[in-house]
Design a protein around this motif. Structure first.
Motif, short mmCIF file in Angstrom:
data_model
loop_
_atom_site.label_atom_id
_atom_site.label_comp_id
_atom_site.label_asym_id
_atom_site.label_seq_id
_atom_site.Cartn_x
_atom_site.Cartn_y
_atom_site.Cartn_z
N TRP A 1 39.12 39.41 36.92
CA TRP A 1 39.29 40.63 35.71
C TRP A 1 39.16 41.88 35.89
CZ3 TRP A 1 40.61 39.56 30.94
CH2 TRP A 1 40.58 38.43 30.45
N LEU A 2 38.39 42.40 36.85
CA LEU A 2 38.39 43.96 37.33
C LEU A 2 39.83 44.44 37.83
CD1 LEU A 2 34.93 44.00 38.85
CD2 LEU A 2 35.55 44.97 36.68
N THR B 1 38.69 34.96 37.40
CA THR B 1 37.35 35.24 37.87
C THR B 1 36.67 36.55 37.52
OG1 THR B 1 37.82 35.86 40.29
CG2 THR B 1 37.76 33.56 39.87
N SER B 2 35.56 36.75 37.78
CA SER B 2 35.08 38.14 37.45
C SER B 2 35.67 39.21 38.19
CB SER B 2 33.49 37.98 37.75
OG SER B 2 32.73 37.32 36.91
N ALA B 3 35.91 38.93 39.68
CA ALA B 3 36.56 40.00 40.29
C ALA B 3 38.28 40.12 39.67
CB ALA B 3 36.54 39.48 41.82
#
Length: 212
Positions: free
Chosen positions: A7-8, A3-5
């Motif tokens: 990925w970070l 998810t985007s989170a």
């Protein structure tokens, strides 16, 4: 895919892995000081190929053997340590590069391949790299959304690419410093001793590494 989170988190963790001084970085540093930027870059290529082998192995579950079998971990660990110590002893008691260059001004293609191959072997025989990928990457793989081996391999290659960028910077800087000092006969001796002892030291650290 993460998810985007996630990925970070993954990119942050991979960045720390890339910039954290470890056996790979010190190996490239020693190679670059000894043989210049070009030899350092070739050692980076070798390390990168070796790390990619670990990524593929981990993606298809082979690295799990190292995580669960103490015997397999010990065998690979000692083989890697012995190889690094061998390279260190060979460098320590070898001729200075200045003397070699007087006999053979340009490096042969065989010599270039040898540096790359040594980097590949030293990295492949480092079980800590395998365990790193096996411990980190599964947290970002969602088998219900994408094929696990594909995502695992993609994330692993991204982590390897980030580490390669850092290693290239180390090779360029160390190669520049080495080139400035290479004309000094005393530096030739100190460089050879320092490179040899560094590789022997890396072998010793690997030999003492424990399975987590």
């Amino acid at each position: 895919m993460p998810t985007s989170a996630e990925w970070l988190v993954f990119l942050g963790t991979a960045t720390l892995f890339a910039i954290m001084p470890g056996p790979g970085v010190f190996y490239v540093l020693a190679r670059s000081l000894k043989g210049g930027r070009s030899e350092g870059i070739r050692s980076v290529i070798g390390n990168g190929i070796g790390a990619c082998v670990h990524v593929v192995a981990a993606a298809f579950g082979l690295s799990a053997v190292l995580a669960t079998s103490a015997t397999a971990f010990t065998v690979v660990k000692l083989a890697g340590a012995a190889y690094l110590i061998y390279l260190g002893v060979k460098t320590l008691f070898g001729k200075d590069r200045h003397d070699i260059d007087q006999i053979r001004p340009t490096a042969s293609s065989g010599g270039r391949r040898s540096v790359i191959l040594q980097g590949v072997v030293s990295e492949v025989l480092n079980p800590k790299t395998a365990l790193y990928f096996l411990a980190l990457l599964p947290h970002f793989v969602h088998v219900d959304r994408d094929p696990a081996p594909l995502v695992f391999t993609l994330l692993g290659l991204i982590a390897v690419a980030m580490a390669v960028v850092v290693d290239v910077l180390v090779a360029i800087f160390a190669g520049y410093v080495g080139a400035k000092l290479r004309g000094n006969p005393r530096w030739q001796v100190r460089q050879r001793i320092g490179t040899g002892l560094t590789m022997i030291g890396l072998g010793g650290v690997l030999a003492l590494a424990e399975q987590n």
